[in-house]
Structures are given as structure tokens and as C-alpha cells.
Design an enzyme around this catalytic site. Structure first.
Site, PDB file in Angstrom:
ATOM      1  CB  ALA A  12      -0.937   0.007   1.208  1.00 24.38           C
ATOM      2  NE  ARG A  17      12.074   5.277   2.312  1.00 31.12           N
ATOM      3  CZ  ARG A  17      12.243   4.223   3.111  1.00 31.12           C
ATOM      4  NH1 ARG A  17      13.440   3.948   3.600  1.00 31.12           N
ATOM      5  NH2 ARG A  17      11.226   3.431   3.410  1.00 31.12           N
ATOM      6  N   GLY A  80       0.978   2.393   8.663  1.00 34.43           N
ATOM      7  CA  GLY A  80       2.083   1.535   9.085  1.00 34.43           C
ATOM      8  C   GLY A  80       1.873   0.081   8.704  1.00 34.43           C
ATOM      9  CB  THR A  81       4.339  -2.686   8.289  1.00 33.27           C
ATOM     10  OG1 THR A  81       5.013  -2.387   9.523  1.00 33.27           O
ATOM     11  CG2 THR A  81       5.154  -2.119   7.141  1.00 33.27           C
ATOM     12  N   GLY A 103       5.838  -6.087  -0.522  1.00 32.27           N
ATOM     13  CA  GLY A 103       5.852  -5.863  -1.970  1.00 32.27           C
ATOM     14  C   GLY A 103       7.161  -5.268  -2.444  1.00 32.27           C
ATOM     15  CD  GLU A 151      11.320  -0.526  11.777  1.00 33.63           C
ATOM     16  OE1 GLU A 151      11.600  -0.080  10.659  1.00 33.63           O
ATOM     17  OE2 GLU A 151      11.346  -1.754  12.030  1.00 33.63           O
ATOM     18  CG  ASN A 383       3.996  -1.295 -46.467  1.00 31.49           C
ATOM     19  OD1 ASN A 383       4.550  -0.201 -46.557  1.00 31.49           O
ATOM     20  ND2 ASN A 383       3.813  -1.907 -45.323  1.00 31.49           N
ATOM     21  CB  SER A 402      20.593  -0.929 -56.337  1.00 31.22           C
ATOM     22  OG  SER A 402      21.449  -2.005 -56.074  1.00 31.22           O
TER      23      SER A 402
HETATM   24  C1  UD1 Z   1      10.274  -2.399   6.987  1.00 33.85           C
HETATM   25  C2  UD1 Z   1      10.416  -2.887   8.434  1.00 33.85           C
HETATM   26  C3  UD1 Z   1      11.894  -2.958   8.795  1.00 33.85           C
HETATM   27  C4  UD1 Z   1      12.624  -3.836   7.827  1.00 33.85           C
HETATM   28  C5  UD1 Z   1      12.390  -3.386   6.383  1.00 33.85           C
HETATM   29  C6  UD1 Z   1      12.982  -4.387   5.413  1.00 33.85           C
HETATM   30  C7  UD1 Z   1       8.459  -2.099   9.655  1.00 33.85           C
HETATM   31  C8  UD1 Z   1       7.925  -1.093  10.603  1.00 33.85           C
HETATM   32  N1  UD1 Z   1       9.734  -1.986   9.320  1.00 33.85           N
HETATM   33  O1  UD1 Z   1      10.788  -1.063   6.949  1.00 33.85           O
HETATM   34  O2  UD1 Z   1      12.048  -3.474  10.100  1.00 33.85           O
HETATM   35  O3  UD1 Z   1      13.999  -3.832   8.123  1.00 33.85           O
HETATM   36  O4  UD1 Z   1      10.999  -3.273   6.109  1.00 33.85           O
HETATM   37  O5  UD1 Z   1      12.837  -4.002   4.093  1.00 33.85           O
HETATM   38  O6  UD1 Z   1       7.729  -3.001   9.249  1.00 33.85           O
HETATM   39  N2  UD1 Z   1       3.235  -0.681   3.668  1.00 33.85           N
HETATM   40  C9  UD1 Z   1       1.860  -0.758   3.614  1.00 33.85           C
HETATM   41  N3  UD1 Z   1       1.114   0.066   4.417  1.00 33.85           N
HETATM   42  C10 UD1 Z   1       1.668   0.932   5.274  1.00 33.85           C
HETATM   43  C11 UD1 Z   1       3.085   1.000   5.337  1.00 33.85           C
HETATM   44  C12 UD1 Z   1       3.839   0.178   4.527  1.00 33.85           C
HETATM   45  O7  UD1 Z   1       1.295  -1.529   2.853  1.00 33.85           O
HETATM   46  O8  UD1 Z   1       0.922   1.626   5.979  1.00 33.85           O
HETATM   47  C13 UD1 Z   1       4.020  -1.565   2.787  1.00 33.85           C
HETATM   48  C14 UD1 Z   1       4.935  -0.811   1.865  1.00 33.85           C
HETATM   49  O9  UD1 Z   1       4.271  -0.544   0.641  1.00 33.85           O
HETATM   50  C15 UD1 Z   1       6.079  -1.787   1.670  1.00 33.85           C
HETATM   51  C16 UD1 Z   1       6.117  -2.559   2.974  1.00 33.85           C
HETATM   52  O10 UD1 Z   1       4.866  -2.350   3.599  1.00 33.85           O
HETATM   53  O11 UD1 Z   1       5.835  -2.686   0.616  1.00 33.85           O
HETATM   54  C17 UD1 Z   1       7.245  -2.092   3.901  1.00 33.85           C
HETATM   55  O12 UD1 Z   1       7.063  -0.710   4.185  1.00 33.85           O
HETATM   56  P1  UD1 Z   1       8.267   0.304   4.142  1.00 33.85           P
HETATM   57  O13 UD1 Z   1       7.746   1.650   4.387  1.00 33.85           O
HETATM   58  O14 UD1 Z   1       9.101   0.087   2.934  1.00 33.85           O
HETATM   59  O15 UD1 Z   1       9.049  -0.174   5.437  1.00 33.85           O
HETATM   60  P2  UD1 Z   1      10.608  -0.077   5.670  1.00 33.85           P
HETATM   61  O16 UD1 Z   1      10.930   1.283   6.138  1.00 33.85           O
HETATM   62  O17 UD1 Z   1      11.346  -0.612   4.517  1.00 33.85           O
HETATM   63 MG    MG Z   2      10.821  -1.032   2.609  1.00 32.70          MG
END
Ligand code: UD1
Ligand code: MG
Length: 472
Positions: A12, A17, A80-81, A103, A151, A383, A402
Site C-alpha cells: 500500500a 523515497r 504503518g505495516t 511488496g 526501527e 506497402n 538497387s
Molecule cells: C520495513 C520494516 C523494517 C525492515 C524493512 C525491510 C516495519 C515497521 N519496518 O521497513 O524493520 O527492516 O521493512 O525491508 O515493518 N506498507 C503498507 N502500508 C503501510 C506501510 C507500509 O502496505 O501503511 C508496505 C509498503 O508498501 C512496503 C512494505 O509495507 O511494501 C514495507 O514498508 P516500508 O515503508 O518500505 O518499510 P521499511 O521502512 O522498509
Molecule cells: Mg521497505
């Protein structure tokens, strides 16, 4: 018995970056999206369910992967994740084991993930890296048990020095995971619900937390910016090149091959530096692909030679053919055995019979060329009349001089000869010479502007050329 598997793919995020208009998971890796790579890996694990959490650019992300049998879950705001996983959990039964994939971690293999699917505890995939910057760090207690993931942005100096990092991938039973996630707070540097905090939650409950070390840290690289995307691409390409070489393909410069699809090949096929192979490419035995060639969805049969900087798309190149350098074979080109297409020749929907030749500077489109026919330099099939395409048919053993234009629709008979410079607008008879050419005249003593006259030059009238004159 192993619990049924539910895979949750986090997709999502915007990928701020990356500084790109494209959602991060739509960025390409070896010609396919990051998410497609992760989906392939997920499906290889034969899960009972796959949930993809999308949000940023959700419509585009879903549309780009419509062929995958997965459930799409919307995360309206990227909190957040941990919150992302929470969005998928209501559809996952308690007796399932949940595997969370990211992803943006596209290179991980099913083999590396397999151990995470075993057991009834929380297992995370960790990696030991030289450069831990950007990753969450594993914090262990005195006995070595994993206590928490911190983190980067929340870590103190001592924690930042830890080189054992979280890959972002973990697995846990759905029941306890639901409980741990419900207890997450966003009280941290990013104000997000971190999935990684489930580790501390489990550890506080006294639940077992296992960290599996990925044996190949290259598999778990995360893609967060353009440099990491390029790095992941290189790693993928290196892996692909090594697999091809292991299977017997000769790569003159494996670091300089780009593969965006699949290649099948026969014995002693060789590919020179800087080639791009795209889609489905088939190379027969002893085929040689010259430097800088681009082949997309092509079949190159035994012993054919593709010279440098040839571009071929949806073309079939017969045994022993020679193509290029600098040839452009477009879709629908079919070269029969031993045909030859030389430099600066473009072909499209063109069939060249066995041994036929178009060696220099030609356009051959919507055309059939008989066996051994020879198209001289600068032969053009006209053509297109501005509305429709028309076909040119050239008989076997025809010789096209030619600088000839063949205005389609038109047929050239077998063994016909077309004189150089002819514009052919009607069918040309077999076994005959067809020539249409305005006579060149010579104007003696004509003064070219800017060219100093040769002294003693007096002629100023025009002399008709003798018949068969060399000035014609
Ligand atoms: C995350 C991990 C970190 C790990 C790293 C490895 C967390 C908090 N941190 O950090 O410990 O070392 O991956 O690559 O999990 N996403 C969502 N919804 C959200 C936020 C993120 O779907 O609300 C998805 C992003 O699209 C991405 C994935 O989750 O595919 C990871 O998110 P990202 O922001 O890249 O986390 P990192 O900072 O890489
Ligand atoms: Mg990441």
C-alpha cells in the site's frame, strides 16, 4: 499437520523515497513489477489464501495484476505495516498460519521462506548485513532470545550498530497475531503502527520468537529508492545469468546481459555482451547473438548468426540465416533457412524464402519473397497508400535491382529481373527484364554555383548521350 497458509503482501505504500509518480510496487524489476515477483513467490508456496494490501495507486496496482487469483484489501490510509496487516486479518481464520511478505522485497525465494511455514510460533526472517542502515535491528536479551525489533529511526547508537536486521518478512499463527496487532501503538518516531512491534508483544507474553537467518542476504534486499532498485535488478540479472550458464548457455559477458523473460536454448548457443532478451526467446544449437542485439519474443533456429546491434521483435529466424549488423526485424518476420538480412534493413510481416537476400538499406513490409530472390540495396516495398497496407509478392530467383520501389499491391514473377532504379507499379512478368527509368542527360559546361570553372572550358551546349552511354 501443517496449518493452512494465508499470505499477506504489503503493497500500500507510496514509496516516497523512489521520487516517482509510479506506486513503488509497480516499479519494474527485470521487466515485471516488484509486486508480480512477490506474487509469483507467494503462489509457489501453494497458500490457501493470498491477500494483497493496497492503498496508494490501488486501482493501478490491482489492474496491473488482475490475472492473479488473490484477494485485494484496501488500506485507505497508510498508518504503518502493522495497520496494513490488520486490514487483511478479518478475512483470515484463526487456524491459519499467516506469512507476511513485503511488496518491496522482491528477490526472496520460496526455498528461503519454507522454514517460516513450519511450527506454531512467531518466526521472522532476519539477515546479517555489512550495511544495516535503513533496516529494523534485532534486539536480543542476555540469553540470545529475540526481544524486539527497533526501527532505524527509533534506535539509539548502540542499537544502530547491530548488523542483524529484520527483512520485513515474518510468519505467525493467525490467532495470536490478531491479539498482538490489536495491542500495537503508534507511539514511535514515525507515528506508525509497526508490524515489527509484534515481536516485543510476543516476547512480553513469553511466547517463542524464532529468527531465521537468510543464508543469502542478497535475497532479502528491500527496494526503497532508485539505487536499491538498480541494485536489486543487478542481483536478479546475475542470478538469471548464472542459471543460464549452469544450463550451458555461453555468455561472453554475464554481467552485461539483460533478461526480461525466458530463454530456451540448444547446445553451444552463445550471446555476446550487452544483449537484451525479452519475452520468450528460443535459441537453437550453435546460434550466435552479436553484441548489443535486442530480441523480443523471437525464435532463432540452429546455426543462425545475429550480428551486432540487431533488433528483432516477434520474428522467426530460420536455420543458418545471417542477420545484421543493424537490422530491424519487426513483428511477423519469418526468415527461412539460409536467408540473409543485412545492415539497415527493416522487415515487417515479411517472409523471406530459403536463401533469399536483402543485404543493404531496404524496407520489406507486407511481403513474401521467394527462395533465393535477391533484393538489391535500397529496395523499398511501398506497402502503405495512406489508408491501407498492401502486399508485395516476389517470385523465387527474382533479382530486384538497387534503388527499386515496388508499389503494392504488386507481384514480381519467378526469375524476373527488375532494372535498378525502377518504380514498379504493375505486376512484373516472370523470366523477363522490367525496367523503367528516365534517361539521364549530360549538360556540358554547366557551371555549378560556387565551383571555380576549369580554365579553357568553352562548351555550353548540350550533347545527347550515345546510346548505352555510361552516363545513363
Ligand atoms: C520495513 C520494516 C523494517 C525492515 C524493512 C525491510 C516495519 C515497521 N519496518 O521497513 O524493520 O527492516 O521493512 O525491508 O515493518 N506498507 C503498507 N502500508 C503501510 C506501510 C507500509 O502496505 O501503511 C508496505 C509498503 O508498501 C512496503 C512494505 O509495507 O511494501 C514495507 O514498508 P516500508 O515503508 O518500505 O518499510 P521499511 O521502512 O522498509
Ligand atoms: Mg521497505
Amino acid at each position: 499437520m501443517r496449518a493452512p497458509l494465508a499470505v499477506v503482501i504489503l503493497a500500500a505504500g507510496k514509496g516516497t523515497r523512489m521520487r516517482s509518480a509510479l506506486p513503488k510496487v509497480l516499479q519494474p524489476l527485470a521487466g515485471r513489477t516488484l509486486l508480480a515477483r512477490v506474487l509469483d513467490t507467494a503462489l509457489a508456496l501453494e497458500p490457501a489464501q493470498v491477500h494483497v494490501v493496497c492503498g496508494h495507486g490501488a486501482d493501478d496496482v490491482t489492474a496491473a495484476h488482475a490475472e492473479y487469483p488473490v484477494a485485494w484489501v484496501e488500506q485507505p490510509e497508510q498508518l504503518g505495516t502493522g495497520h496494513a496487516v490488520a486490514c487483511a486479518l478479518p478475512d483470515i481464520p484463526d487456524d491459519h498460519r499467516v506469512l507476511v511478505l513485503a511488496g518491496d522485497v522482491p528477490l526472496v525465494t520460496p526455498e528461503t521462506l519454507a522454514p517460516l511455514l513450519e511450527g506454531e510460533h512467531l518466526t521472522l526472517l532476519a539477515a546479517r548485513v555489512e550495511e544495516p542502515a535503513g533496516y529494523g535491528r534485532l534486539i536480543r536479551d542476555g540469553s540470545g532470545a529475540v526481544q524486539a525489533i527497533v526501527e532505524e529511526k527509533d534506535a539509539d547508537a548502540e542499537q544502530r550498530a547491530v548488523q542483524e536486521v529484520n527483512t520485513g518478512l515474518l510468519a505467525a499463527p493467525a490467532g495470536p497475531l490478531r491479539r498482538w496487532i490489536a495491542g500495537l501503538s503508534a507511539d514511535n518516531a514515525q507515528g506508525e503502527y509497526y508490524l515489527t512491534d509484534v515481536v516485543a508483544a510476543a516476547s512480553r507474553e513469553g511466547a517463542r520468537v524464532e529468527a531465521r537467518l537468510a543464508t543469502d542476504p542478497d535475497e532479502v534486499v528491500g527496494v526503497n529508492d532508485q539505487a536499491q532498485l538498480a541494485h536489486a535488478e543487478r542481483l536478479w540479472q546475475r542470478r538469471a545469468a548464472h542459471r543460464l550458464m549452469r544450463d550451458g548457455l555461453r555468455l561472453i559477458a554475464p554481467e552485461r546481459l539483460t533478461l526480461r523473460g525466458t530463454v530456451r536454448f540448444g547446445a553451444d548457443a552463445a550471446v555476446d555482451a550487452d544483449c537484451l532478451l525479452e519475452g520468450e526467446v528460443v535459441l537453437g544449437s550453435r546460434v550466435s547473438i552479436g553484441q548489443g542485439a535486442v530480441l523480443r519474443d523471437c525464435v532463432v533456429e540452429d546455426g543462425a548468426v545475429i550480428n551486432p546491434y540487431t533488433v528483432a521483435e516477434e520474428a522467426r529466424i530460420g536455420a543458418g540465416c545471417e542477420v545484421g549488423p543493424f537490422a530491424h526485424l519487426r513483428s511477423g518476420t519469418r526468415l527461412e533457412a539460409g536467408a540473409r538480412v543485412g545492415n539497415f534493413v527493416e522487415t515487417k510481416k515479411a517472409q523471406l524464402g530459403p536463401g533469399a537476400k536483402a543485404n543493404h538499406l531496404s524496407y520489406v513490409g507486407d511481403a513474401g519473397v521467394g527462395a533465393r530472390a535477391n533484393l538489391g540495396a535500397g529496395t523499398i516495398t511501398c506497402n502503405y497508400d495512406g489508408a491501407e497496407k498492401h502486399r508485395t509478392q516476389i517470385g523465387a530467383d527474382a533479382f530486384i535491382g538497387s534503388g527499386t520501389q515496388l508499389v503494392a499491391p504488386v507481384r514480381i514473377g519467378e526469375r524476373a529481373t527488375i532494372g535498378a532504379g525502377t518504380t514498379v507499379t504493375r505486376d512484373a512478368e516472370a523470366d523477363a527484364l522490367t525496367v523503367g527509368r528516365s534517361r539521364a542527360r549530360t549538360i556540358h559546361g554547366w557551371q555549378r554555383p560556387g565551383l571555380t570553372p576549369r580554365s579553357g572550358s568553352t562548351e555550353d551546349d548540350e550533347t545527347p548521350p550515345a546510346s548505352g552511354s555510361a552516363t545513363e
